[in-house]
Design an enzyme around this catalytic site. Structure first.
Site, PDB file in Angstrom:
ATOM      1  N   GLU A 165       0.848  -1.199   0.000  1.00 18.24           N
ATOM      2  CA  GLU A 165       0.000   0.000   0.000  1.00 18.24           C
ATOM      3  C   GLU A 165       0.875   1.238   0.000  1.00 18.24           C
ATOM      4  O   GLU A 165       1.773   1.372   0.818  1.00 18.24           O
ATOM      5  CB  GLU A 165      -0.923  -0.042   1.220  1.00 18.24           C
ATOM      6  CG  GLU A 165      -1.638   1.250   1.544  1.00 18.24           C
ATOM      7  CD  GLU A 165      -2.482   1.822   0.400  1.00 18.24           C
ATOM      8  OE1 GLU A 165      -3.182   1.058  -0.297  1.00 18.24           O
ATOM      9  OE2 GLU A 165      -2.411   3.061   0.196  1.00 18.24           O
ATOM     10  N   GLN A 166       0.545   2.168  -0.908  1.00 13.68           N
ATOM     11  CA  GLN A 166       1.414   3.349  -1.064  1.00 13.68           C
ATOM     12  C   GLN A 166       1.344   4.316   0.117  1.00 13.68           C
ATOM     13  O   GLN A 166       2.322   5.001   0.415  1.00 13.68           O
ATOM     14  CB  GLN A 166       1.071   4.084  -2.350  1.00 13.68           C
ATOM     15  CG  GLN A 166      -0.322   4.702  -2.366  1.00 13.68           C
ATOM     16  CD  GLN A 166      -0.622   5.472  -3.641  1.00 13.68           C
ATOM     17  OE1 GLN A 166       0.217   5.588  -4.524  1.00 13.68           O
ATOM     18  NE2 GLN A 166      -1.820   5.998  -3.752  1.00 13.68           N
ATOM     19  N   ARG A 219     -16.624   3.746   5.425  1.00 13.87           N
ATOM     20  CA  ARG A 219     -15.588   3.019   4.689  1.00 13.87           C
ATOM     21  C   ARG A 219     -14.445   2.600   5.621  1.00 13.87           C
ATOM     22  O   ARG A 219     -13.942   1.488   5.551  1.00 13.87           O
ATOM     23  CB  ARG A 219     -15.044   3.916   3.583  1.00 13.87           C
ATOM     24  CG  ARG A 219     -13.936   3.295   2.763  1.00 13.87           C
ATOM     25  CD  ARG A 219     -13.406   4.302   1.784  1.00 13.87           C
ATOM     26  NE  ARG A 219     -14.439   4.643   0.839  1.00 13.87           N
ATOM     27  CZ  ARG A 219     -14.467   4.185  -0.408  1.00 13.87           C
ATOM     28  NH1 ARG A 219     -13.517   3.396  -0.851  1.00 13.87           N
ATOM     29  NH2 ARG A 219     -15.437   4.517  -1.209  1.00 13.87           N
ATOM     30  N   TYR A 242     -27.368   8.517   3.957  1.00 14.39           N
ATOM     31  CA  TYR A 242     -27.754   7.314   4.705  1.00 14.39           C
ATOM     32  C   TYR A 242     -26.964   7.226   6.005  1.00 14.39           C
ATOM     33  O   TYR A 242     -25.853   7.761   6.110  1.00 14.39           O
ATOM     34  CB  TYR A 242     -27.566   6.040   3.859  1.00 14.39           C
ATOM     35  CG  TYR A 242     -26.251   5.911   3.148  1.00 14.39           C
ATOM     36  CD1 TYR A 242     -25.097   5.505   3.812  1.00 14.39           C
ATOM     37  CD2 TYR A 242     -26.140   6.201   1.791  1.00 14.39           C
ATOM     38  CE1 TYR A 242     -23.885   5.375   3.155  1.00 14.39           C
ATOM     39  CE2 TYR A 242     -24.929   6.093   1.121  1.00 14.39           C
ATOM     40  CZ  TYR A 242     -23.810   5.678   1.813  1.00 14.39           C
ATOM     41  OH  TYR A 242     -22.606   5.562   1.167  1.00 14.39           O
ATOM     42  N   ASP A 299     -11.492  -1.172  -8.944  1.00 14.20           N
ATOM     43  CA  ASP A 299     -11.484   0.017  -9.813  1.00 14.20           C
ATOM     44  C   ASP A 299     -10.380  -0.046 -10.860  1.00 14.20           C
ATOM     45  O   ASP A 299     -10.510   0.521 -11.938  1.00 14.20           O
ATOM     46  CB  ASP A 299     -11.289   1.291  -8.975  1.00 14.20           C
ATOM     47  CG  ASP A 299     -12.600   1.797  -8.372  1.00 14.20           C
ATOM     48  OD1 ASP A 299     -13.623   1.101  -8.491  1.00 14.20           O
ATOM     49  OD2 ASP A 299     -12.588   2.888  -7.778  1.00 14.20           O
TER      50      ASP A 299
HETATM   51  C1  LIG Z   1     -18.912   9.340  -4.548  1.00 16.32           C
HETATM   52  C2  LIG Z   1     -18.655   7.888  -4.520  1.00 16.32           C
HETATM   53  C3  LIG Z   1     -19.538   7.050  -3.841  1.00 16.32           C
HETATM   54  C4  LIG Z   1     -19.343   5.677  -3.846  1.00 16.32           C
HETATM   55  N1  LIG Z   1     -20.240   4.878  -3.204  1.00 16.32           N
HETATM   56  C5  LIG Z   1     -20.109   3.553  -3.267  1.00 16.32           C
HETATM   57  C6  LIG Z   1     -21.045   2.679  -2.618  1.00 16.32           C
HETATM   58  O1  LIG Z   1     -21.970   3.125  -1.946  1.00 16.32           O
HETATM   59  N2  LIG Z   1     -20.878   1.336  -2.769  1.00 16.32           N
HETATM   60  C7  LIG Z   1     -19.852   0.813  -3.505  1.00 16.32           C
HETATM   61  O2  LIG Z   1     -19.776  -0.408  -3.637  1.00 16.32           O
HETATM   62  N3  LIG Z   1     -18.928   1.603  -4.100  1.00 16.32           N
HETATM   63  C8  LIG Z   1     -19.039   2.954  -4.005  1.00 16.32           C
HETATM   64  N4  LIG Z   1     -18.111   3.742  -4.591  1.00 16.32           N
HETATM   65  C9  LIG Z   1     -17.000   3.140  -5.341  1.00 16.32           C
HETATM   66  C10 LIG Z   1     -15.926   2.623  -4.422  1.00 16.32           C
HETATM   67  O3  LIG Z   1     -15.489   3.655  -3.570  1.00 16.32           O
HETATM   68  C11 LIG Z   1     -14.732   2.085  -5.232  1.00 16.32           C
HETATM   69  O4  LIG Z   1     -15.196   1.385  -6.347  1.00 16.32           O
HETATM   70  C12 LIG Z   1     -13.901   1.148  -4.376  1.00 16.32           C
HETATM   71  O5  LIG Z   1     -13.352   1.831  -3.283  1.00 16.32           O
HETATM   72  C13 LIG Z   1     -12.806   0.514  -5.209  1.00 16.32           C
HETATM   73  O6  LIG Z   1     -12.006  -0.300  -4.387  1.00 16.32           O
HETATM   74  P1  LIG Z   1     -10.550  -0.698  -4.851  1.00 16.32           P
HETATM   75  O7  LIG Z   1     -10.020  -1.568  -3.764  1.00 16.32           O
HETATM   76  O8  LIG Z   1     -10.583  -1.190  -6.248  1.00 16.32           O
HETATM   77  O9  LIG Z   1      -9.757   0.676  -4.912  1.00 16.32           O
HETATM   78  P2  LIG Z   1      -9.447   1.740  -3.771  1.00 16.32           P
HETATM   79  O10 LIG Z   1     -10.402   1.621  -2.643  1.00 16.32           O
HETATM   80  O11 LIG Z   1      -9.310   3.057  -4.462  1.00 16.32           O
HETATM   81  O12 LIG Z   1      -8.018   1.291  -3.229  1.00 16.32           O
HETATM   82  C14 LIG Z   1      -6.857   1.389  -4.008  1.00 16.32           C
HETATM   83  C15 LIG Z   1      -5.663   1.392  -3.055  1.00 16.32           C
HETATM   84  O13 LIG Z   1      -4.479   1.296  -3.839  1.00 16.32           O
HETATM   85  C16 LIG Z   1      -3.516   2.189  -3.323  1.00 16.32           C
HETATM   86  N5  LIG Z   1      -2.581   2.492  -4.420  1.00 16.32           N
HETATM   87  C17 LIG Z   1      -2.831   3.224  -5.532  1.00 16.32           C
HETATM   88  N6  LIG Z   1      -1.749   3.275  -6.321  1.00 16.32           N
HETATM   89  C18 LIG Z   1      -0.791   2.541  -5.704  1.00 16.32           C
HETATM   90  C19 LIG Z   1       0.564   2.210  -6.041  1.00 16.32           C
HETATM   91  N7  LIG Z   1       1.146   2.650  -7.169  1.00 16.32           N
HETATM   92  N8  LIG Z   1       1.274   1.417  -5.185  1.00 16.32           N
HETATM   93  C20 LIG Z   1       0.697   0.948  -4.031  1.00 16.32           C
HETATM   94  N9  LIG Z   1      -0.581   1.254  -3.664  1.00 16.32           N
HETATM   95  C21 LIG Z   1      -1.315   2.033  -4.499  1.00 16.32           C
HETATM   96  C22 LIG Z   1      -4.334   3.384  -2.854  1.00 16.32           C
HETATM   97  O14 LIG Z   1      -3.635   4.176  -1.913  1.00 16.32           O
HETATM   98  C23 LIG Z   1      -5.552   2.685  -2.253  1.00 16.32           C
HETATM   99  O15 LIG Z   1      -5.383   2.369  -0.889  1.00 16.32           O
HETATM  100  C24 LIG Z   1     -18.247   5.123  -4.556  1.00 16.32           C
HETATM  101  C25 LIG Z   1     -17.323   5.959  -5.201  1.00 16.32           C
HETATM  102  C26 LIG Z   1     -17.512   7.332  -5.179  1.00 16.32           C
HETATM  103  C27 LIG Z   1     -16.523   8.227  -5.877  1.00 16.32           C
END
Ligand SMILES: Cc1cc2nc3c(=O)[nH]c(=O)nc-3n(C[C@H](O)[C@H](O)[C@H](O)COP(=O)(O)OP(=O)(O)OC[C@H]3O[C@@H](n4cnc5c(N)ncnc54)[C@H](O)[C@@H]3O)c2cc1C
Length: 374
Positions: free
Chosen positions: A38-39, A112, A210, A275
């Site tokens: 994790e960065q 979260r 909510y 994502d």
């Molecule tokens: C306004 C809004 C509302 C939302 N509401 C919902 C909801 O109600 N329900 C839902 O399911 N989703 C919701 N989402 C979407 C959700 O927040 C994301 O889809 C989800 O957090 C994605 O998870 P992830 O683990 O893929 O990425 P992230 O949670 O973004 O985690 C990525 C991690 O990778 C790390 N990282 C990045 N680059 C590097 C690197 N080069 N080296 C090492 N580490 C790195 C980051 O620091 C971070 O900790 C919402 C999004 C938004 C913008």
């Protein structure tokens, strides 16, 4: 001077978000060693909320995390659609027990950071390396070397890019660019009693709020167009909303992006998840839920032959997940562009419209015999 660690029999997960940590939990339960890189130096992230829908909560139950997540979540009693000007109720759909009964798992709302803490508490100690920002990958026939910004390196059997919207791993694999939606959201937390999800809808925008704790903390997300400021955008809307905006303990603006859908999520030893694979607009509240689905399925695909036959396992993961995630991305885009909740949603139809999302069971998808996946 660079230092290197090596374990070609483990999985290196880039990113300790919801997707990366769920994958770490799912892999460790299947006896596969993994390390999360994790960065950020610590997990002190902002406390905005998430809706966890039954398609994800049934997986958290399967991973043994259901009780811990319920303990820090709220099960909203209903979802209400409210008129923008006077706050008049347009419809109210019961959730709570009826949703849990219909889908076999609850819809929950949670901070979260509380979900994050539950995941961190469930994975093996010392499996997360903080302050490790991935910059490059070198892939050979039997391992991948990760190179970090601080000059350190790590060698693993498989690398999973769970590094979010701005994924470095996605950039290395696909090289495509983010797509700006032309919209932004303001997200905040405030003290306010509420037992359900409320959606205020009006011309061109909406605001969702909510509860995220049982003692009256509400998370809200207010959509605005382009560069517009929050209060100006909601000028003339019900005073209840402005009270909430004024009471916000933390208020932050996010520009909304997604990524073009791609059918290529994997190479021989690298995979994308969450994502990084399928960033989607938030109008379906499914980004984190889909990341949890990905994690469950990826661990299930890798486990039977680990550490052998890695590439076919990754390809199976891709075949199982791409159609589902692509459909969710497209629906999120469509609901953002053509949101007409007054006409489209009624008490009778709301849960029917969510059926294909909430009823999806990734546990049976990964247990299907190979070739049976859609
Ligand atoms: C306004 C809004 C509302 C939302 N509401 C919902 C909801 O109600 N329900 C839902 O399911 N989703 C919701 N989402 C979407 C959700 O927040 C994301 O889809 C989800 O957090 C994605 O998870 P992830 O683990 O893929 O990425 P992230 O949670 O973004 O985690 C990525 C991690 O990778 C790390 N990282 C990045 N680059 C590097 C690197 N080069 N080296 C090492 N580490 C790195 C980051 O620091 C971070 O900790 C919402 C999004 C938004 C913008």
């Amino acid at each position: 001077m660079s230092t290197a660690s090596r374990n070609s029999n483990d999985v290196a997960i880039v990113g300790g978000g919801i997707g990366g940590l769920t994958l770490a939990l799912a892999l460790s339960q299947r006896g596969i060693g993994c390390r999360v890189f994790e960065q950020t130096p610590d997990f002190a992230e902002e406390g905005v909320g998430l809706q966890l829908s039954p398609n994800a909560t049934r997986l958290l139950d399967a991973l043994g995390l259901g009780e811990a997540v319920r303990a820090v979540s709220v099960r909203p009693e209903a979802i209400e659609l409210l008129d923008w000007a006077g706050g008049r109720r347009i419809f109210r759909v019961p959730l709570g027990q009826s949703c849990e009964h219909r889908f076999g798992a609850p819809l929950l709302t949670v901070r979260r950071k509380a979900l994050h803490a539950a995941l961190v508490g469930a994975i093996p100690e010392k499996s997360v390396v903080m302050g490790a920002r991935l910059e490059a990958l070198d892939t050979s026939h039997d391992h991948v070397t990760l190179r970090f910004a601080d000059g350190t390196a790590h060698t693993a059997g498989v690398v999973v890019g769970a590094d979010g919207l701005h994924s470095v791993v996605r950039h290395l694999l696909a090289g495509d660019a983010l797509q700006y939606s032309g919209k932004a959201v303001y997200r905040g937390i405030c003290a306010s009693p509420a037992d359900g999800i409320r959606v205020w809808t009006g011309p061109g925008q909406h605001c969702v709020a909510y509860p995220v704790t049982a003692d009256g903390t509400v998370s809200f997300t207010a959509v605005v167009a382009g560069a517009k400021e929050l209060r100006a955008s909601y000028n003339g809307w019900t005073p209840e909303l402005h009270k909430m905006f004024d009471a916000a303990q933390s208020l932050r603006r996010w520009e909304l992006h997604d990524r073009p859908s791609t059918r290529t999520w994997v190479s021989t030893r690298v995979a994308l998840l969450g994502d990084a694979a399928h960033a989607m607009l938030p109008f379906l509240a499914q980004g984190a839920n889909a990341a949890i689905e990905d994690a469950y399925v990826l661990a299930g695909c890798l486990a039977p032959s680990w550490p052998h036959e890695v590439t076919p396992a990754l390809q199976r993961y891709q075949a199982l997940r791409v159609p589902r995630a692509t459909k969710l991305q497209a629906e999120a885009r469509a609901r953002g562009q053509h949101a007409k909740p007054r006409q489209a949603a009624t008490t009778a139809t709301y849960l029917d419209k969510q059926e294909w999302i909430f009823a999806y069971d990734a546990t049976s998808s990964v247990n299907q015999p190979e070739g049976a996946s859609r």
